[in-house]
Design a protein around this motif. Structure first.
Motif, PDB file in Angstrom:
ATOM      1  N   ALA A  38      -2.257   1.137  10.851  1.00 44.70           N
ATOM      2  CA  ALA A  38      -1.257   1.788  12.322  1.00 44.70           C
ATOM      3  C   ALA A  38      -0.599   0.659  12.950  1.00 44.70           C
ATOM      4  N   GLY A  39       0.482   1.232  13.425  1.00 42.16           N
ATOM      5  CA  GLY A  39       1.610   0.432  14.231  1.00 42.16           C
ATOM      6  C   GLY A  39       2.665  -0.219  13.412  1.00 42.16           C
ATOM      7  N   THR A  40       2.708  -0.006  12.057  1.00 43.59           N
ATOM      8  CA  THR A  40       3.387  -0.657  11.210  1.00 43.59           C
ATOM      9  C   THR A  40       4.662   0.345  10.677  1.00 43.59           C
ATOM     10  N   ALA A  41       5.635  -0.212  10.478  1.00 45.52           N
ATOM     11  CA  ALA A  41       6.705   0.719   9.847  1.00 45.52           C
ATOM     12  C   ALA A  41       6.306   1.572   8.644  1.00 45.52           C
ATOM     13  N   ALA A  42       5.568   0.794   7.918  1.00 42.45           N
ATOM     14  CA  ALA A  42       5.115   1.421   6.792  1.00 42.45           C
ATOM     15  C   ALA A  42       4.120   2.697   6.958  1.00 42.45           C
ATOM     16  N   ALA A  43       3.494   2.664   8.144  1.00 42.75           N
ATOM     17  CA  ALA A  43       2.540   3.667   8.570  1.00 42.75           C
ATOM     18  C   ALA A  43       3.526   5.029   9.015  1.00 42.75           C
ATOM     19  N   GLY A  44       4.603   4.618   9.634  1.00 44.86           N
ATOM     20  CA  GLY A  44       5.666   5.648  10.069  1.00 44.86           C
ATOM     21  C   GLY A  44       6.112   6.190   9.025  1.00 44.86           C
ATOM     22  N   ASP A  45       6.544   5.407   7.813  1.00 42.05           N
ATOM     23  CA  ASP A  45       6.989   6.147   6.778  1.00 42.05           C
ATOM     24  C   ASP A  45       6.064   6.831   5.938  1.00 42.05           C
ATOM     25  N   ALA A  46       4.718   6.437   6.004  1.00 37.42           N
ATOM     26  CA  ALA A  46       3.645   7.291   5.286  1.00 37.42           C
ATOM     27  C   ALA A  46       3.459   8.728   5.992  1.00 37.42           C
ATOM     28  N   HIS A  47       3.814   8.641   7.387  1.00 40.80           N
ATOM     29  CA  HIS A  47       3.732   9.954   8.006  1.00 40.80           C
ATOM     30  C   HIS A  47       4.767  10.870   7.373  1.00 40.80           C
ATOM     31  N   LEU A  48       6.032  10.513   7.503  1.00 42.96           N
ATOM     32  CA  LEU A  48       7.036  11.282   6.937  1.00 42.96           C
ATOM     33  C   LEU A  48       6.768  11.653   5.470  1.00 42.96           C
ATOM     34  N   LEU A  49       6.313  10.866   4.558  1.00 37.10           N
ATOM     35  CA  LEU A  49       6.105  11.223   3.178  1.00 37.10           C
ATOM     36  C   LEU A  49       4.842  12.186   2.951  1.00 37.10           C
ATOM     37  N   LEU A  50       4.056  11.942   4.011  1.00 36.37           N
ATOM     38  CA  LEU A  50       2.855  12.855   3.825  1.00 36.37           C
ATOM     39  C   LEU A  50       3.426  14.238   4.324  1.00 36.37           C
ATOM     40  N   ALA A  82       0.783  -1.078  -0.070  1.00 36.69           N
ATOM     41  CA  ALA A  82      -0.036  -0.078  -0.036  1.00 36.69           C
ATOM     42  C   ALA A  82       0.787   1.047  -0.145  1.00 36.69           C
ATOM     43  N   LEU A  83       1.913   1.345   0.850  1.00 36.08           N
ATOM     44  CA  LEU A  83       2.877   2.376   0.739  1.00 36.08           C
ATOM     45  C   LEU A  83       3.591   2.580  -0.585  1.00 36.08           C
ATOM     46  N   ALA A  84       3.984   1.551  -1.265  1.00 37.09           N
ATOM     47  CA  ALA A  84       4.783   1.555  -2.352  1.00 37.09           C
ATOM     48  C   ALA A  84       3.730   2.300  -3.615  1.00 37.09           C
ATOM     49  N   GLU A  85       2.411   2.140  -3.315  1.00 38.80           N
ATOM     50  CA  GLU A  85       1.517   2.408  -4.377  1.00 38.80           C
ATOM     51  C   GLU A  85       0.811   4.128  -3.914  1.00 38.80           C
ATOM     52  N   ALA A  86       1.058   4.532  -2.673  1.00 40.76           N
ATOM     53  CA  ALA A  86       0.485   5.795  -2.244  1.00 40.76           C
ATOM     54  C   ALA A  86       1.409   6.790  -2.818  1.00 40.76           C
ATOM     55  N   LYS A  87       0.776   7.684  -3.666  1.00 39.46           N
ATOM     56  CA  LYS A  87       1.272   8.632  -4.384  1.00 39.46           C
ATOM     57  C   LYS A  87       0.609   9.963  -3.852  1.00 39.46           C
ATOM     58  N   GLU A  88      -0.505  10.189  -3.584  1.00 42.97           N
ATOM     59  CA  GLU A  88      -1.239  11.285  -2.991  1.00 42.97           C
ATOM     60  C   GLU A  88      -1.317  11.374  -1.578  1.00 42.97           C
ATOM     61  N   GLU A  89      -2.004  12.646  -1.243  1.00 45.08           N
ATOM     62  CA  GLU A  89      -1.945  12.690   0.194  1.00 45.08           C
ATOM     63  C   GLU A  89      -2.925  11.630   0.714  1.00 45.08           C
ATOM     64  N   ALA A  90      -4.165  11.626  -0.020  1.00 41.64           N
ATOM     65  CA  ALA A  90      -5.090  10.738   0.389  1.00 41.64           C
ATOM     66  C   ALA A  90      -4.872   9.206   0.734  1.00 41.64           C
ATOM     67  N   ALA A  91      -4.053   8.828  -0.068  1.00 41.65           N
ATOM     68  CA  ALA A  91      -3.521   7.418  -0.296  1.00 41.65           C
ATOM     69  C   ALA A  91      -2.376   7.396   1.077  1.00 41.65           C
ATOM     70  N   LEU A  92      -1.674   8.214   1.413  1.00 42.31           N
ATOM     71  CA  LEU A  92      -0.680   8.173   2.370  1.00 42.31           C
ATOM     72  C   LEU A  92      -1.568   8.263   3.726  1.00 42.31           C
ATOM     73  N   ARG A  93      -2.799   9.074   4.037  1.00 46.02           N
ATOM     74  CA  ARG A  93      -3.462   9.166   5.043  1.00 46.02           C
ATOM     75  C   ARG A  93      -4.208   7.726   5.252  1.00 46.02           C
ATOM     76  N   LYS A  94      -4.260   7.058   4.119  1.00 45.53           N
ATOM     77  CA  LYS A  94      -5.101   5.695   4.217  1.00 45.53           C
ATOM     78  C   LYS A  94      -4.178   4.685   4.661  1.00 45.53           C
ATOM     79  N   VAL A  95      -2.853   4.688   4.203  1.00 47.03           N
ATOM     80  CA  VAL A  95      -1.815   3.834   4.856  1.00 47.03           C
ATOM     81  C   VAL A  95      -1.760   4.069   6.373  1.00 47.03           C
ATOM     82  N   ILE A  96      -1.774   5.256   6.755  1.00 46.69           N
ATOM     83  CA  ILE A  96      -1.678   5.521   8.269  1.00 46.69           C
ATOM     84  C   ILE A  96      -2.760   4.870   9.144  1.00 46.69           C
ATOM     85  N   SER A  97      -3.978   4.963   8.289  1.00 48.10           N
ATOM     86  CA  SER A  97      -5.330   4.772   9.194  1.00 48.10           C
ATOM     87  C   SER A  97      -5.249   3.178   9.431  1.00 48.10           C
ATOM     88  N   ASP A  98      -5.077   2.738   8.031  1.00 50.43           N
ATOM     89  CA  ASP A  98      -5.354   1.133   7.876  1.00 50.43           C
ATOM     90  C   ASP A  98      -4.183   0.196   8.359  1.00 50.43           C
TER      91      ASP A  98
END
Length: 208
Positions: free
Chosen positions: A80-92, A62-78
């Motif tokens: 939560a608790g994973t390293a990918a969600a942390g990365d999504a915070h930084l990218l967002l 999901a993180l690899a496919e997230a390009k826009e703000e909405a997609a990154l927010r979805k990774v963060i919410s869906d």
């Protein structure tokens, strides 16, 4: 004829009074219950590990496919608790900062720092927060945040960036001696790096 020395020693006799059959008859319910509990615990553990691995794999995709703000927010919410969600915070936060949404970027980075204290790139989150605060003209907050990085994460990849950030703010404040001291620290600690070279250029400009 076999000599006494060549005769194999007899196996030790079981402890007096111990009869395995009697033990089984007396304790079979407890043994069966324990075996069942152990099997159930093992099954739960392997099932949870399987689900955790699937979640991590899905989060990475999901993180690899997230390009826009909405997609990154979805990774963060869906996830939560994973390293990918942390990365999504930084990218967002980076996207928000580039879009001129500095306040939202600060909020995103603070959420990352608060919720993921063990995140592998937590020093980068602090550094990004300091840079965002600096871009907002909040020099004192940025300075204290850079200092947090250089002291609490002194051996991290973010440390020289934080030192340069402090030196830059001191330079803007007219505190030339403090700026020079920090530039010299970067030169001494990271002489062969791009950070050391940048500090050298900055320090030479101060002398001029």
């Amino acid at each position: 004829m076999t000599s006494p020395a060549e005769t194999s020693p007899a196996p030790p006799a079981p402890p007096a009074g111990f009869d395995p059959l009697v033990f089984w008859v007396q304790h079979r319910q407890k043994v069966t219950l324990f075996a069942g509990l152990f099997f159930a615990a093992a099954l739960i553990y392997f099932a949870s590990e399987f689900m955790r691995t699937r979640k991590l794999d899905a989060a990475g995709r999901a993180l690899a496919e997230a390009k826009e703000e909405a997609a990154l927010r979805k990774v963060i919410s869906d996830y939560a608790g994973t390293a990918a969600a942390g990365d999504a915070h930084l990218l967002l936060a980076e996207k928000l900062r580039k879009a001129g949404k500095a306040d939202e970027a600060v909020t995103t980075l603070r959420a990352l720092i608060d919720k993921y204290p063990d995140y592998p790139l937590i020093s980068g989150a602090w550094t990004s927060l300091a840079a965002t605060l600096e871009s907002q003209g909040k020099q004192d907050e940025a300075l204290s945040t850079y200092q947090k990085v250089s002291t609490s994460f002194a051996t991290s990849f973010s440390a020289p960036i934080a030192l340069l950030g402090q030196a830059r703010i001191f330079k803007e404040k007219g505190k030339v001696d403090d700026a020079r001291r920090l530039f010299d620290q970067v030169i001494n600690q990271y002489p062969e790096s791009m950070f050391g070279q940048q500090a050298m250029r900055e320090s030479q400009q101060l002398k001029k």
